[in-house]
Design an enzyme around this catalytic site. Structure first.
Site, PDB file in Angstrom:
ATOM      1  N   GLU A  65      -6.867   4.301   7.958  1.00  0.00           N
ATOM      2  CA  GLU A  65      -6.703   5.738   7.682  1.00  0.00           C
ATOM      3  C   GLU A  65      -7.956   6.294   7.009  1.00  0.00           C
ATOM      4  O   GLU A  65      -8.317   7.462   7.208  1.00  0.00           O
ATOM      5  CB  GLU A  65      -5.441   5.960   6.835  1.00  0.00           C
ATOM      6  CG  GLU A  65      -4.175   5.740   7.677  1.00  0.00           C
ATOM      7  CD  GLU A  65      -2.976   5.231   6.922  1.00  0.00           C
ATOM      8  OE1 GLU A  65      -2.959   5.279   5.680  1.00  0.00           O
ATOM      9  OE2 GLU A  65      -2.028   4.758   7.586  1.00  0.00           O
ATOM     10  N   ASN A  81       0.864  -1.175   0.000  1.00  0.00           N
ATOM     11  CA  ASN A  81       0.000   0.000   0.000  1.00  0.00           C
ATOM     12  C   ASN A  81       0.903   1.227   0.000  1.00  0.00           C
ATOM     13  O   ASN A  81       1.507   1.555   1.021  1.00  0.00           O
ATOM     14  CB  ASN A  81      -0.899  -0.032   1.246  1.00  0.00           C
ATOM     15  CG  ASN A  81      -1.742   1.221   1.391  1.00  0.00           C
ATOM     16  OD1 ASN A  81      -1.796   2.044   0.472  1.00  0.00           O
ATOM     17  ND2 ASN A  81      -2.402   1.364   2.520  1.00  0.00           N
ATOM     18  N   GLU A 102      -5.042  -5.206  10.601  1.00  0.00           N
ATOM     19  CA  GLU A 102      -4.030  -4.187  10.880  1.00  0.00           C
ATOM     20  C   GLU A 102      -4.354  -3.484  12.192  1.00  0.00           C
ATOM     21  O   GLU A 102      -5.235  -2.602  12.219  1.00  0.00           O
ATOM     22  CB  GLU A 102      -4.011  -3.142   9.762  1.00  0.00           C
ATOM     23  CG  GLU A 102      -3.669  -3.707   8.412  1.00  0.00           C
ATOM     24  CD  GLU A 102      -3.141  -2.632   7.481  1.00  0.00           C
ATOM     25  OE1 GLU A 102      -2.118  -2.866   6.859  1.00  0.00           O
ATOM     26  OE2 GLU A 102      -3.750  -1.546   7.414  1.00  0.00           O
ATOM     27  N   SER A 124       3.819  -2.211  10.325  1.00  0.00           N
ATOM     28  CA  SER A 124       5.273  -2.243  10.510  1.00  0.00           C
ATOM     29  C   SER A 124       5.880  -3.594  10.121  1.00  0.00           C
ATOM     30  O   SER A 124       6.793  -4.088  10.795  1.00  0.00           O
ATOM     31  CB  SER A 124       5.639  -1.864  11.949  1.00  0.00           C
ATOM     32  OG  SER A 124       5.225  -0.539  12.227  1.00  0.00           O
ATOM     33  N   HIS A 151      -9.406   0.832   4.862  1.00  0.00           N
ATOM     34  CA  HIS A 151      -8.150   0.986   5.609  1.00  0.00           C
ATOM     35  C   HIS A 151      -8.404   1.888   6.823  1.00  0.00           C
ATOM     36  O   HIS A 151      -9.228   2.803   6.769  1.00  0.00           O
ATOM     37  CB  HIS A 151      -7.079   1.591   4.691  1.00  0.00           C
ATOM     38  CG  HIS A 151      -5.719   1.577   5.307  1.00  0.00           C
ATOM     39  ND1 HIS A 151      -5.330   2.509   6.235  1.00  0.00           N
ATOM     40  CD2 HIS A 151      -4.669   0.735   5.151  1.00  0.00           C
ATOM     41  CE1 HIS A 151      -4.088   2.240   6.625  1.00  0.00           C
ATOM     42  NE2 HIS A 151      -3.663   1.161   5.971  1.00  0.00           N
ATOM     43  N   GLY A 186       2.817   2.107  10.817  1.00  0.00           N
ATOM     44  CA  GLY A 186       3.785   3.187  10.636  1.00  0.00           C
ATOM     45  C   GLY A 186       4.498   3.602  11.914  1.00  0.00           C
ATOM     46  O   GLY A 186       5.142   4.643  11.963  1.00  0.00           O
ATOM     47  N   LYS A 225       0.124   4.241  -0.196  1.00  0.00           N
ATOM     48  CA  LYS A 225      -0.509   5.421   0.435  1.00  0.00           C
ATOM     49  C   LYS A 225      -0.312   6.655  -0.470  1.00  0.00           C
ATOM     50  O   LYS A 225      -0.387   6.516  -1.689  1.00  0.00           O
ATOM     51  CB  LYS A 225       0.019   5.592   1.861  1.00  0.00           C
ATOM     52  CG  LYS A 225      -0.159   4.293   2.675  1.00  0.00           C
ATOM     53  CD  LYS A 225       0.017   4.425   4.150  1.00  0.00           C
ATOM     54  CE  LYS A 225      -0.206   3.064   4.813  1.00  0.00           C
ATOM     55  NZ  LYS A 225      -0.147   3.086   6.266  1.00  0.00           N
TER      56      LYS A 225
HETATM   57  O1  LIG Z   1      -1.621  -0.613   4.606  1.00  0.00           O
HETATM   58  C1  LIG Z   1      -0.562  -0.740   5.220  1.00  0.00           C
HETATM   59  C2  LIG Z   1      -0.493  -0.494   6.630  1.00  0.00           C
HETATM   60  O2  LIG Z   1      -1.128   0.678   6.989  1.00  0.00           O
HETATM   61  C3  LIG Z   1       0.843  -0.712   7.271  1.00  0.00           C
HETATM   62  O3  LIG Z   1       1.709   0.361   7.069  1.00  0.00           O
HETATM   63  P1  LIG Z   1       3.227   0.220   7.602  1.00  0.00           P
HETATM   64  O4  LIG Z   1       3.761  -1.043   6.994  1.00  0.00           O
HETATM   65  O5  LIG Z   1       3.916   1.444   7.112  1.00  0.00           O
HETATM   66  O6  LIG Z   1       3.140   0.122   9.091  1.00  0.00           O
END
Ligand SMILES: O=C[C@H](O)COP(=O)(O)O
Length: 253
Positions: free
Chosen positions: A97, A9, A167, A213, A95, A173, A11
């Protein structure tokens, strides 16, 4: 046996040119991979360029969001059929977010999930608890409601073919990963919940990713868990080297 699926992803990162370059690098590093499904999910503006770059490779293309209606006066929105038309195979739905910053609910997740299937896209439905919810021992309650609400009214065939990404919000993150055992426990709970809704055969087919993460140095331990079938990856999917390592370390023994 369920085939592992690693999805990146991106983002709100990568221009069209940067995205196409990343896909080409990733394709070169993973060209011998056949035992893991790979998906990249660029921002909308990079989808067309990424679609060109994934053509002829084993890499699938996903969007990060979509509207549930086929068309209409929805300024700023993208329809499921538009994603299919541009070459998408997958779409991330709900998601955390999107839930946190854009008021998405289990109801809209459910509408979008059904619309994705109707358009011929595989939804990656995201669920997960906040830190406060985990500390209040409400993880199963929260995730159970998200799964039941998000999947309500799907056919058994649809449920068997979707992907759920667990998640925990507090692990996204932050560098804080759920322990492999804790992550697996929630994924097993999700599988039981889906089993209660759609039957054991569906539960056995469903692929459940962990996200939060995930890095090359923790993917193998996560993937060794019986109910974790892949990862939804943010930060570590933004470089071909780390994303290809995640794919390489994801094969189930
Ligand atoms: O969609 C992915 C997740 O929000 C995980 O993000 P991350 O790997 O940066 O923690």
């Amino acid at each position: 046996m369920r085939k592992p699926i690693i999805a990146g992803n991106w983002k709100m990162y990568k221009t069209a040119g940067e995205g196409a370059l990343l896909v080409r690098e990733l394709a070169a590093l993973t060209k011998t991979v056949t035992d893991v499904d790979m998906v990249v999910c660029p921002p909308f503006t990079a989808l067309a360029a990424a679609a060109g770059a994934v053509a002829g490779t084993a890499i699938g293309l996903g969007a990060q969001n979509m509207h549930w209606e086929e068309k209409g006066a929805f300024t700023g929105e993208i329809a499921p059929g538009m994603l299919k038309d541009i070459g998408c195979t997958h779409v991330i739905i709900g998601h955390s977010e999107r839930r946190q910053y854009f008021a998405e609910t289990d109801k809209t997740v459910n509408q979008k999930t059904k619309a994705a299937f109707k358009a011929g896209l595989t939804p990656i439905v995201c669920v997960g608890e906040t830190l406060a919810e985990r500390e209040a021992n409400a993880t199963e309650k929260v995730v159970g409601i998200q799964v039941e609400g998000g999947l309500e009214g799907l056919t058994a065939e649809q449920a068997a073919n979707l992907v759920i990404a667990y998640e925990p919000v507090w692990a996204i993150g932050t560098g804080r990963t759920a322990s492999a055992g804790d992550a697996n426990a929630v994924c097993a709970f999700i599988r039981r919940t889906v089993g209660a809704m759609f039957g054991q055969t569906v539960a056995d087919s469903l692929r459940i990713q962990y996200g939060g993460s995930v890095k090359p140095d923790n993917i193998a331990e996560l993937m060794a868990q019986p109910d974790i079938d892949g990862a939804l990856v943010g930060g570590a999917s933004l470089e071909a080297d780390s994303f290809s390592k995640l794919v390489m370390f994801s094969g189930k023994a």
